[in-house]
Scaffold this motif. Structure first.
Motif, PDB file in Angstrom:
ATOM      1  N   SER A   1       0.879  -1.174   0.000  1.00 53.98           N
ATOM      2  CA  SER A   1       0.000   0.000   0.000  1.00 53.98           C
ATOM      3  C   SER A   1       0.911   1.217   0.000  1.00 53.98           C
ATOM      4  CB  SER A   1      -0.898  -0.037   1.244  1.00 53.98           C
ATOM      5  OG  SER A   1      -1.428   1.233   1.522  1.00 53.98           O
ATOM      6  N   ALA A   2       1.053   1.828  -1.182  1.00 53.17           N
ATOM      7  CA  ALA A   2       2.040   2.900  -1.356  1.00 53.17           C
ATOM      8  C   ALA A   2       1.388   4.246  -1.137  1.00 53.17           C
ATOM      9  CB  ALA A   2       2.650   2.824  -2.748  1.00 53.17           C
ATOM     10  N   ARG A   3       1.790   4.880  -0.087  1.00 51.36           N
ATOM     11  CA  ARG A   3       1.214   6.169   0.292  1.00 51.36           C
ATOM     12  C   ARG A   3       1.275   7.174  -0.845  1.00 51.36           C
ATOM     13  NH1 ARG A   3       2.522  10.808   3.092  1.00 51.36           N
ATOM     14  NH2 ARG A   3       1.184  11.239   4.884  1.00 51.36           N
TER      15      ARG A   3
ATOM     16  N   TYR B   1      -2.816   3.317  -7.595  1.00 52.54           N
ATOM     17  CA  TYR B   1      -2.377   1.928  -7.433  1.00 52.54           C
ATOM     18  C   TYR B   1      -2.904   1.353  -6.120  1.00 52.54           C
ATOM     19  CZ  TYR B   1       0.828  -1.384  -9.720  1.00 52.54           C
ATOM     20  OH  TYR B   1       1.352  -2.417 -10.455  1.00 52.54           O
ATOM     21  N   SER B   2      -3.122   2.225  -5.129  1.00 50.86           N
ATOM     22  CA  SER B   2      -3.376   1.735  -3.778  1.00 50.86           C
ATOM     23  C   SER B   2      -4.853   1.713  -3.390  1.00 50.86           C
ATOM     24  CB  SER B   2      -2.591   2.590  -2.777  1.00 50.86           C
ATOM     25  OG  SER B   2      -1.207   2.542  -3.088  1.00 50.86           O
ATOM     26  N   LEU B   3      -5.627   2.686  -3.852  1.00 48.91           N
ATOM     27  CA  LEU B   3      -7.033   2.713  -3.438  1.00 48.91           C
ATOM     28  C   LEU B   3      -7.768   1.535  -4.080  1.00 48.91           C
ATOM     29  CD1 LEU B   3      -9.284   5.901  -3.282  1.00 48.91           C
ATOM     30  CD2 LEU B   3     -10.167   3.597  -3.490  1.00 48.91           C
TER      31      LEU B   3
ATOM     32  N   GLN C   1      -6.932  -1.605  -2.878  1.00 47.06           N
ATOM     33  CA  GLN C   1      -6.095  -2.784  -2.593  1.00 47.06           C
ATOM     34  C   GLN C   1      -6.614  -3.623  -1.430  1.00 47.06           C
ATOM     35  OE1 GLN C   1      -2.227  -0.861  -2.135  1.00 47.06           O
ATOM     36  NE2 GLN C   1      -1.411  -2.201  -3.704  1.00 47.06           N
ATOM     37  N   TYR C   2      -7.244  -2.989  -0.443  1.00 47.57           N
ATOM     38  CA  TYR C   2      -7.723  -3.777   0.705  1.00 47.57           C
ATOM     39  C   TYR C   2      -8.748  -4.816   0.219  1.00 47.57           C
ATOM     40  CZ  TYR C   2      -5.668  -0.327   3.993  1.00 47.57           C
ATOM     41  OH  TYR C   2      -4.827   0.484   4.708  1.00 47.57           O
TER      42      TYR C   2
ATOM     43  N   GLU D   1       2.098  -1.320   4.692  1.00 51.52           N
ATOM     44  CA  GLU D   1       1.968   0.116   4.456  1.00 51.52           C
ATOM     45  C   GLU D   1       3.373   0.702   4.337  1.00 51.52           C
ATOM     46  OE1 GLU D   1      -0.920   1.573   4.038  1.00 51.52           O
ATOM     47  OE2 GLU D   1      -2.282   0.031   4.814  1.00 51.52           O
TER      48      GLU D   1
ATOM     49  N   GLY E   1     -12.330   0.139   6.582  1.00 50.62           N
ATOM     50  CA  GLY E   1     -11.933  -1.207   6.168  1.00 50.62           C
ATOM     51  C   GLY E   1     -11.632  -1.303   4.690  1.00 50.62           C
ATOM     52  N   HIS E   2     -11.936  -0.255   3.954  1.00 46.81           N
ATOM     53  CA  HIS E   2     -11.758  -0.278   2.499  1.00 46.81           C
ATOM     54  C   HIS E   2     -10.728   0.734   2.003  1.00 46.81           C
ATOM     55  CE1 HIS E   2     -15.398  -2.802   1.879  1.00 46.81           C
ATOM     56  NE2 HIS E   2     -15.805  -2.176   2.968  1.00 46.81           N
ATOM     57  N   LEU E   3     -10.443   1.720   2.838  1.00 54.87           N
ATOM     58  CA  LEU E   3      -9.587   2.819   2.381  1.00 54.87           C
ATOM     59  C   LEU E   3      -8.398   3.016   3.306  1.00 54.87           C
ATOM     60  CD1 LEU E   3     -12.335   5.496   1.587  1.00 54.87           C
ATOM     61  CD2 LEU E   3     -11.174   4.016  -0.049  1.00 54.87           C
ATOM     62  N   GLN E   4      -7.276   3.335   2.701  1.00 55.19           N
ATOM     63  CA  GLN E   4      -6.095   3.650   3.487  1.00 55.19           C
ATOM     64  C   GLN E   4      -6.295   4.988   4.205  1.00 55.19           C
ATOM     65  OE1 GLN E   4      -6.038   2.481   0.349  1.00 55.19           O
ATOM     66  NE2 GLN E   4      -4.334   1.072   0.036  1.00 55.19           N
TER      67      GLN E   4
ATOM     68  N   TYR F   1      -4.558   7.484   4.092  1.00 59.56           N
ATOM     69  CA  TYR F   1      -4.107   8.649   3.322  1.00 59.56           C
ATOM     70  C   TYR F   1      -5.066   9.029   2.186  1.00 59.56           C
ATOM     71  CZ  TYR F   1      -2.029   4.613   0.864  1.00 59.56           C
ATOM     72  OH  TYR F   1      -1.819   3.397   0.252  1.00 59.56           O
ATOM     73  N   ILE F   2      -6.286   8.549   2.276  1.00 62.67           N
ATOM     74  CA  ILE F   2      -7.306   8.929   1.284  1.00 62.67           C
ATOM     75  C   ILE F   2      -8.166  10.051   1.885  1.00 62.67           C
ATOM     76  CG2 ILE F   2      -9.255   8.104  -0.088  1.00 62.67           C
ATOM     77  CD1 ILE F   2      -6.487   6.872  -0.854  1.00 62.67           C
TER      78      ILE F   2
ATOM     79  N   ASN G   1     -10.814   5.823  -8.552  1.00 58.74           N
ATOM     80  CA  ASN G   1     -10.730   4.472  -7.991  1.00 58.74           C
ATOM     81  C   ASN G   1     -11.911   4.156  -7.083  1.00 58.74           C
ATOM     82  OD1 ASN G   1      -8.228   4.332  -9.274  1.00 58.74           O
ATOM     83  ND2 ASN G   1      -7.408   3.014  -7.676  1.00 58.74           N
TER      84      ASN G   1
ATOM     85  N   TYR H   1     -16.196  -4.059  -6.945  1.00 64.72           N
ATOM     86  CA  TYR H   1     -15.979  -4.916  -5.769  1.00 64.72           C
ATOM     87  C   TYR H   1     -17.111  -4.874  -4.737  1.00 64.72           C
ATOM     88  CZ  TYR H   1     -11.004  -5.065  -7.211  1.00 64.72           C
ATOM     89  OH  TYR H   1      -9.821  -5.234  -7.888  1.00 64.72           O
TER      90      TYR H   1
END
Lengths: 439, 364
Positions: free
Chosen positions: A381-383, A388-390, A392-393, A411, B58-61, B63-64, B97, B105
């Motif tokens: 998960s590349a900040r 590329y990352s949104l 991935q979970y 992360e 649970g779905h987003l990092q 940093y979003i 995204n 998904y």
């Protein structure tokens, strides 16, 4: 372009640089060789050739201004158009990876942050802007561009980033706008991209000071195609058990197909690499000595951790044999067809993984898991990289569930290790190793 | 009309659905709302739903940005279960995204529709492409909601032009100091257009403009408010309390898209394309920094602003990339600026208020 600058570049290319490289080799102190790590097979012999090619590329670039038009280019842009006009191309993302691998990320990012750029922005961009403001680079010196060539097929970030450069430098920014493929690519999208190509050629001609030669473009596009195909074949050798290289090797050997695509040197290099990999497969030589588990990597490399990760996984008999990232420069090249040059160029560059929907990515990864006999998945998960990352979970959960393979998310960031917690990553990886070993 | 008569998004949605009306949820930012109106569909924009972040995590990092996070939260909480479709305009990497995440998904309860906004510098091909996008969206809307009624598009274009006129009146009266309302009220009323049908909203806005006092809107320092959207609400209240006078804004959700009606002549799709292409420079459209800078300086000059407050949603790459050069250029033009990083629906807090206060003192 000036004749004296051209003569200087040619002189350095033919005589100066080769002499310097010979001298450097002759006078280089004999360093004690790094103790061989028993977890790895013999290193790839052509790594020395790769180093020479990339050194030449960066070194000669400082003699390019005035001799050839210089363009800074994003990694997913249709560089073949520039090749036909003899541009010398620099890839800031490749330079960012180099800075990351040399652990210069935080220093250069901080230089950009001092100028007001948020630490939440992509670190490739911050590294590049930090280099722009500070002049620091492990490459010695980068030539100032005459033109910026950008495609948003990898992200919108490159547009925002290149806009800053265009504003600061007062030079043209040429954008190849590739509509995101929410579903299948549409004829309207292809037509739009084709029209843009036709519109941008006069702009490129103006900067290059020469006319676009269609025949030359077609020859170079074919060269680009064969280079990407050879790269794809190199990656396919990793289907063998044991795989003849690791994905960490591939991250490094990717440089020519990114930065020198469309030039003979890149194609020639991959012919050598493919021959060596094929030979290793024939002889059963693996990249790691005891390949017990085969893994897939998702996202850009963690450049400052490539060696550490390679050793960490190799010590457990785990080899990365596939990655969506390295695959990206081979995945769509079959669309390039010189009987329909513009439409096929549009399609080739529009359908790359990051300009395609997440359903496509899931399908691609499922296919790769099967074709490369993958036992587990590591998701970076590349900040820095939101496209590329949104997602991935969910991607990780879906793949893991559908294919019954363990998967883990770590992360991290691509170059800025201030945003990497080794302890947290190792804790997650330990749990992943346990799951993988129990599988 | 008094602002207290403006009903909430939720209430309006319930009323609209209760009356048998169709709704299309729309994520940020620019989209051809006229096409939805033409089909009799209410576009319900999703900018900053006031929900506690829970499921989206649970779905987003981490940093979003909070616009994406809150939008997904609304979706996961079932807030979009009763809409006929969800429209995702192409705005940035994260919203791009998010659209794919939902569609590919997360098994959305309603069809997903997509609309790609071409990016600047607009090639000659951009207009034709935009028209082609409109045609595709028209087909999709017909598939989901049925065909347009006769005169549907003509009426929608009229509403659009009338709304733009009213917005323009509100903006110009405010800039001239002839609208005696603060930022909190101004944006609360104008944001009604994000979720109300023009049939209901136009009379409401007309009534508000007719009844709003002509003066008393603050005598303090004039500023331009730039950023994504006028949120969180307490930021606006703080601006009012500190006596700032927002003379104009450069917000993605507001003046960067609302003041540019489709021309009255010719083909409706061409008119909508013209409207899109005539919108002011915007980070999400890829506009050049020099264009944005000149635009901001022009807004400040026209309204007599003394400075610019950038209220930037944390992790919003398009806006964050533009900031340093914009601030540098504004400073050179004698316009100080302040940056506040905000999360939608989270209070800006005392520190931001202190910084705003100090900024105000510097301007005075």
């Amino acid at each position: 372009m000036s004749l004296s600058a051209k003569a200087r570049l040619q002189f350095m290319k033919d005589l100066g640089l080769p002499a310097m490289l010979r001298l450097a080799k002759a006078t280089k102190g004999k360093r004690a060789p790094r103790a061989a790590n028993p977890d790895f097979g013999p290193p790839l012999k052509c790594a020395a050739r790769l180093k020479e090619i990339m050194t030449r590329h960066y070194y000669l670039s400082r003699f390019a201004p005035g001799a050839r038009p210089v363009a800074w280019v994003t990694s997913g842009a249709p560089v073949e158009l520039l090749r036909a006009l003899d541009f010398y191309t620099i890839y800031p993302e490749n330079h960012g990876a180099l800075c990351g691998a040399q652990k210069m990320g935080p220093e250069l990012c901080a230089a950009a942050e001092e100028q007001g750029y948020s630490s939440d922005l992509c670190s490739y961009a911050r590294v590049d802007l930090g280099h722009f403001f500070s002049g620091k680079t492990p490459a010695g010196q980068l030539p100032k561009p005459d033109l910026l060539f950008c495609s948003n097929n990898i992200c919108q970030t490159v547009v925002y980033w290149y806009k800053v450069l265009a504003h600061r430098l007062g030079i043209p920014l040429v954008l190849f706008d590739t509509p995101f493929n929410y579903g299948e690519i549409t004829e309207a999208n292809i037509a739009y991209m084709k029209e843009q190509i036709l519109e941008m050629i006069p702009v490129l001609e103006k900067t290059a000071g020469k006319a676009f030669d269609m025949q030359r473009f077609m020859r170079l596009a074919e060269l680009s195609k064969s280079t990407s195909q050879l790269w794809g074949q190199c990656l396919e050798t990793m289907r063998a058990r044991p795989a003849p290289m690791t994905i960490f090797d591939a991250f490094v050997h990717l440089a020519p197909v990114v930065s020198l695509r469309g030039l003979p040197v890149a194609r020639d290099y991959y012919e050598i690499l493919l021959a060596e990999l094929t030979e290793r497969v024939g002889q059963g030589i693996g990249a790691i000595t005891n390949e017990k588990k085969r893994l897939m990597w998702d996202n850009i490399a963690v450049w400052y951790k490539v060696r550490d990760f390679a050793e960490l996984f190799a010590a457990r008999g785990m080899n990365f044999v596939a990655a969506t990232y390295t695959n990206a420069w081979a995945e769509t090249i079959q669309h390039l067809d010189m009987s329909r040059p513009w439409e096929s160029l549009a399609k080739t560059y529009s359908l790359v993984i990051l300009n395609n929907n997440l359903k496509h990515r899931l399908g691609l990864m499922e296919k790769m898991v099967r074709e490369y006999s993958v036992d587990g998945l590591v998701v970076h998960s590349a900040r820095s990289c939101k496209p590329y990352s949104l997602g991935q979970y969910d991607l990780k959960s879906l793949l893991s569930r559908r294919l019954g393979i363990p998967a883990v998310v770590i992360e991290a960031d691509i170059t800025d290790y201030r945003f990497f917690s080794e302890e947290q990553a190792l804790t997650r990886l330990e749990a992943f190793f346990e799951a993988l070993e129990a599988a | 009309m008094s602002p207290s008569e403006l009903i909430s998004r939720g209430e309006y949605f319930s009323q609209w659905r209760g009356g048998g009306g169709q709704v299309c949820a729309v994520f940020p930012a620019q989209y051809p709302r006229e096409l939805l109106w033409a089909h009799g569909v209410l576009p319900m924009e999703v900018w900053d739903p006031p929900l506690a972040p829970a499921r989206a995590q649970g779905h987003l990092q981490p940093y979003i940005c909070s616009v994406v996070r809150q939008g997904l939260e609304l979706f996961l909480a079932g807030g979009l279960d009763d809409v006929g479709a969800i429209l995702f305009p192409h705005t940035c990497d994260s919203l791009q995204n998010l659209a794919s995440l939902v569609e590919d998904y997360l098994d959305p309860p309603a069809p997903s529709l997509f609309f790609y906004n071409p990016k600047a510098p607009f090639a000659a091909a951009a207009k034709g492409f935009y028209v082609a996008q409109l045609q595709t969206l028209e087909r999709e809307l017909t598939r989901v909601f049925g065909p347009q009624p006769p005169e549907g598009m003509a009426r929608a274009l009229e509403w659009s032009r009338r709304l733009s006129e009213l917005y323009a009146q509100a903006y110009s009266r405010r800039a001239a100091g002839e609208l005696g309302v603060g930022a909190a009220e101004f944006y609360r009323v104008l944001r009604g257009g994000e979720y109300m049908h023009p049939r209901d909203y136009i009379p409401l806005l007309e009534g508000w403009l007719a009844s709003a006092p002509a003066n008393g809107g603050g005598q303090g320092q004039g500023i331009i408010l730039s950023g994504v959207l006028p949120s969180p609400p307490d930021l606006l209240e703080t601006l009012d309390e500190l006596g700032f006078r927002v003379v104009h804004d450069d917000l993605i959700s507001m003046s960067r898209r609302l003041l540019y009606p489709p021309p009255g002549e010719g083909d409706p799709y061409e008119a909508l394309a013209e409207s899109f292409l005539s919108m002011p420079p915007c980070s999400t459209r890829g506009s050049s920094l020099s264009e944005r800078l000149e635009w901001l300086k022009g807004l400040a000059r026209a309204g007599g602003a003394q400075g610019v407050v950038f209220s930037v949603v944390k992790f919003c790459e398009p806006e964050l990339f533009d900031l340093p050069e914009l601030r540098r250029g504004l400073k050179e033009a004698g316009l100080p600026s302040l940056v506040l990083e905000v999360d939608v629906n989270q209070e800006v807090g005392g520190q931001a208020a202190t910084r705003l206060e100090a900024f105000g003192e510097m301007l005075s």
